[in-house]
Design an enzyme around this catalytic site. Sequence first.
Site, PDB file in Angstrom:
ATOM      1  N   GLN A  93       0.831  -1.215   0.000  1.00  0.00           N
ATOM      2  CA  GLN A  93       0.000   0.000   0.000  1.00  0.00           C
ATOM      3  C   GLN A  93       0.864   1.263   0.000  1.00  0.00           C
ATOM      4  O   GLN A  93       0.510   2.263  -0.639  1.00  0.00           O
ATOM      5  CB  GLN A  93      -1.006  -0.008   1.163  1.00  0.00           C
ATOM      6  N   ASN A 150       9.905  -6.281   2.286  1.00  0.00           N
ATOM      7  CA  ASN A 150       9.587  -7.714   2.223  1.00  0.00           C
ATOM      8  C   ASN A 150       9.062  -8.083   0.833  1.00  0.00           C
ATOM      9  O   ASN A 150       9.083  -7.273  -0.086  1.00  0.00           O
ATOM     10  CB  ASN A 150       8.588  -8.086   3.333  1.00  0.00           C
ATOM     11  N   SER A 180      22.871 -10.452   1.781  1.00  0.00           N
ATOM     12  CA  SER A 180      24.165  -9.793   1.824  1.00  0.00           C
ATOM     13  C   SER A 180      25.317 -10.777   1.598  1.00  0.00           C
ATOM     14  O   SER A 180      25.181 -11.968   1.872  1.00  0.00           O
ATOM     15  CB  SER A 180      24.314  -9.103   3.178  1.00  0.00           C
ATOM     16  N   GLN A 225      28.711 -10.329   8.382  1.00  0.00           N
ATOM     17  CA  GLN A 225      27.750 -10.580   7.297  1.00  0.00           C
ATOM     18  C   GLN A 225      26.778 -11.688   7.678  1.00  0.00           C
ATOM     19  O   GLN A 225      25.585 -11.610   7.427  1.00  0.00           O
ATOM     20  CB  GLN A 225      28.457 -11.016   5.994  1.00  0.00           C
ATOM     21  N   HIS A 280      23.425 -11.227   9.500  1.00  0.00           N
ATOM     22  CA  HIS A 280      22.325 -10.517   8.843  1.00  0.00           C
ATOM     23  C   HIS A 280      21.134 -11.427   8.560  1.00  0.00           C
ATOM     24  O   HIS A 280      19.980 -11.032   8.727  1.00  0.00           O
ATOM     25  CB  HIS A 280      22.782  -9.950   7.487  1.00  0.00           C
ATOM     26  N   GLU A 336      29.225  -8.406  -3.318  1.00  0.00           N
ATOM     27  CA  GLU A 336      28.710  -7.112  -2.859  1.00  0.00           C
ATOM     28  C   GLU A 336      29.819  -6.360  -2.109  1.00  0.00           C
ATOM     29  O   GLU A 336      30.125  -5.225  -2.414  1.00  0.00           O
ATOM     30  CB  GLU A 336      27.516  -7.371  -1.940  1.00  0.00           C
ATOM     31  N   HIS A 337      30.400  -7.036  -1.076  1.00  0.00           N
ATOM     32  CA  HIS A 337      31.506  -6.450  -0.317  1.00  0.00           C
ATOM     33  C   HIS A 337      32.764  -7.279  -0.562  1.00  0.00           C
ATOM     34  O   HIS A 337      32.715  -8.510  -0.466  1.00  0.00           O
ATOM     35  CB  HIS A 337      31.247  -6.504   1.196  1.00  0.00           C
ATOM     36  N   ASP A 375      29.262   0.169   6.368  1.00  0.00           N
ATOM     37  CA  ASP A 375      27.815   0.089   6.613  1.00  0.00           C
ATOM     38  C   ASP A 375      27.273   1.345   7.276  1.00  0.00           C
ATOM     39  O   ASP A 375      26.141   1.756   7.033  1.00  0.00           O
ATOM     40  CB  ASP A 375      27.498  -1.087   7.551  1.00  0.00           C
ATOM     41  N   GLU A 403      17.645   4.249 -44.494  1.00  0.00           N
ATOM     42  CA  GLU A 403      16.771   3.515 -43.568  1.00  0.00           C
ATOM     43  C   GLU A 403      15.304   3.563 -44.008  1.00  0.00           C
ATOM     44  O   GLU A 403      14.419   3.131 -43.259  1.00  0.00           O
ATOM     45  CB  GLU A 403      16.940   4.076 -42.147  1.00  0.00           C
ATOM     46  N   HIS A 409      11.917  11.797 -42.499  1.00  0.00           N
ATOM     47  CA  HIS A 409      13.105  12.266 -41.785  1.00  0.00           C
ATOM     48  C   HIS A 409      13.998  13.083 -42.730  1.00  0.00           C
ATOM     49  O   HIS A 409      14.478  14.155 -42.376  1.00  0.00           O
ATOM     50  CB  HIS A 409      13.916  11.083 -41.242  1.00  0.00           C
TER      51      HIS A 409
END
Lengths: 422, 422
Positions: free
Chosen positions: B183, B206, B229, B251, B254, B319-320, B353, B407, B412
């Site tokens: 929502q 989520n 992660s 990590q 997490h 990622e890291h 972070d 073309e 054009h």
Amino acid sequence: MKIERVTESLSLKRDLDSGTEQQRQAVLEILANVKKQGDEALLAYTEKFDGVKLASLKVSPEEIAAAYEVIDEELVCYIREARDNIYNYHRRQVRQSWITTETDGTILGQKITPLDAVGVYVPGGTAAYPSSVLMNVIPAQVAGVGRIAMVSPPGKDGKLPAGVLVAANECGVKEIYKVGGAQAIGALAYGTETIPRVDKITGPGNIYVALAKREVFGDVDIDMIAGPSEIVVLADGEANPAYIAADLLSQAEHDMRASSVLVTPSLELAERVAVEVEKQLATLPRKEIAAQSIRDYGAIYVTETMDQAIAAVNELAPEHLEIMTTDPMSIIGQIRHAGAIFLGENSSEPIGDYFAGPNHVLPTNGTARFSSPLNVDDFVKKSSIISYSKKAVLANGHKIAALARLEGLEAHARAVEERLKS
Amino acid sequence: MKIERVTESLSLKRDLDSGTEQQRQAVLEILANVKKQGDEALLAYTEKFDGVKLASLKVSPEEIAAAYEVIDEELVCYIREARDNIYNYHRRQVRQSWITTETDGTILGQKITPLDAVGVYVPGGTAAYPSSVLMNVIPAQVAGVGRIAMVSPPGKDGKLPAGVLVAANECGVKEIYKVGGAQAIGALAYGTETIPRVDKITGPGNIYVALAKREVFGDVDIDMIAGPSEIVVLADGEANPAYIAADLLSQAEHDMRASSVLVTPSLELAERVAVEVEKQLATLPRKEIAAQSIRDYGAIYVTETMDQAIAAVNELAPEHLEIMTTDPMSIIGQIRHAGAIFLGENSSEPIGDYFAGPNHVLPTNGTARFSSPLNVDDFVKKSSIISYSKKAVLANGHKIAALARLEGLEAHARAVEERLKS
């Protein structure tokens, strides 16, 4: 063309073809087969969909040489000049890796790295545009992309259009494959014996290509799914009606769903443009397409003031915007949303399609509110660099640990505190 | 932790939750209702899903003042310092509009325009991270975005977490709404009486939030859908095993699906890190989560050489990435794919972070091959500028017309030729 007063909020948005469930299933099957069977699947699909049995997917040097026999030598020179203009414009977009250094030893920065490999899809048939080859390939080359693989569906004669081959060769593209449709997208995303996988796929295509690009997104990056082309002309009473009409029609001939719009505070100009459009339309070879586009998606909006006209442009957020006023530069600061902005009566939109240098791959369907033309940044990654010295971690470690604990992440706090131990 | 020799190609890719058909239908219904009923739908869904009947969606100045009663004054100072570091880092990314001018009167350029409005989603419950507020809001502010609207689901007490409110207020966010889930995404995309629509939505959520973002994409822009992660540590025999273990575990805490990997040519280091991980794991409050993550997605890869270890890192595209070698700067040029690169033994990943300045919203799941950390460019558009003079169009018009005819686009060609008359 209809002449209307602007009464409510304006939009160029049209529902895009998102394909049927049947089309999606067909695409999923093709992708799965290409992943499993590689080249064998590519050749089978090419026979089935393009009606030609190929011995080899890769375009040979002989085929490229033959393409030059077909294309006028002068045209090759114009392609080279366009290529150089596009190259020079995109070169200005190149960013350097950078770092900042601090006296406590901290180094922060951004490392700019080109993508390893990019795939460029070129549609077949009448939509096989040499200009699209230049516009998709050159930004990737300027970015420093190591490998560029071009794919395009062959005709029934097993060939690609000569103009496309010449344009690709003039850019120095070394990998050109005769394969199109969802199978080509599968090959680029997963790799086959002949076609190594890439990291990003750009270029337009039919609904099967669009659906396949959506499916492989995540395995590889993709560009935006483009909608029909759009032009909005913003003009004052001094503008040349014949120029405006010609430019509106150049969009309209693309596609029955293309959108050509004039916004002006001058009713007189509006009326003269409407007359010019009818007159010029009558002699166009693609007049059926253009007439339907003008009828269904064309409009002339007359406003009370120039400020209202500018507000209407920002609501429309067009792919192409032409500003045909006596001092166009004075208006540009008020334009918030537009893919490409053409200034003044000489800056006819096709100049940007083919020659000037800026990219002709532009945001459509209102996405100019948040998207940009295809550019060099689309072909690089910007990795962060973080280097903390012992001194910096001793000075700040307890703060970082406190912030981590505020979020309930104890191991984060301890990782930093591990550095604070003698 | 398992110690393995690298034998085949490596990947951190995990299947992301793409939701069930039932979840998708629920999201579509919510979005349709929000579009139709606006605030009324938002309040009804908040009562249904968050279990609280709100009088007003917007967070009041009194609620913000109350948040400061809860958060330690020292922590507020650390949040401010982090904010300033993040601001200063992102400020370096700002690009200017530019033009080129030529003697024949041609002007080309790029107009950089910030997005009008951005929405930032902040998840509820334990994932309501003040640091995420800073990392999503500040790049948009630095870009010059005019309006930033933050949304987050309220607790059963009708409140947002104090840390989130303080972080938002310290950034100067003026619009904070107590609404979450699909929502909230609908409100940001379509607008309601209280919440005007935005042009782009960023921030994690989520599965319902992720599905809603996918659905509204096109109406608005969205950021990437993030996966779990990841950290990869590249280390030589000189590295400190306790540091590496602590960072791997930061990590792992997490998410049970987070991935923590060490790549090293040193078997001795590998064995010492494995021991350290077990030791440090034992006392962690989130040890169940961390242990399962390490077991299912953790790995120590031992290679023959450092070059092989670097090649493995590039395959993983993490990622890291932490480089814990005696001279990490000498290796950075060989790193082709990584979201954030931490150099040297003091540069523990949580520093990035929370505090150092670079963004913690980073590409996951192998997408570092083609994606970048959240950055200022994500909040601007780059419109092309094209201004051709009469002289330029007279000199080049025939070339452009010839390319258009190649073309098959006659209108054009004629649009440009219209400028060549008299």
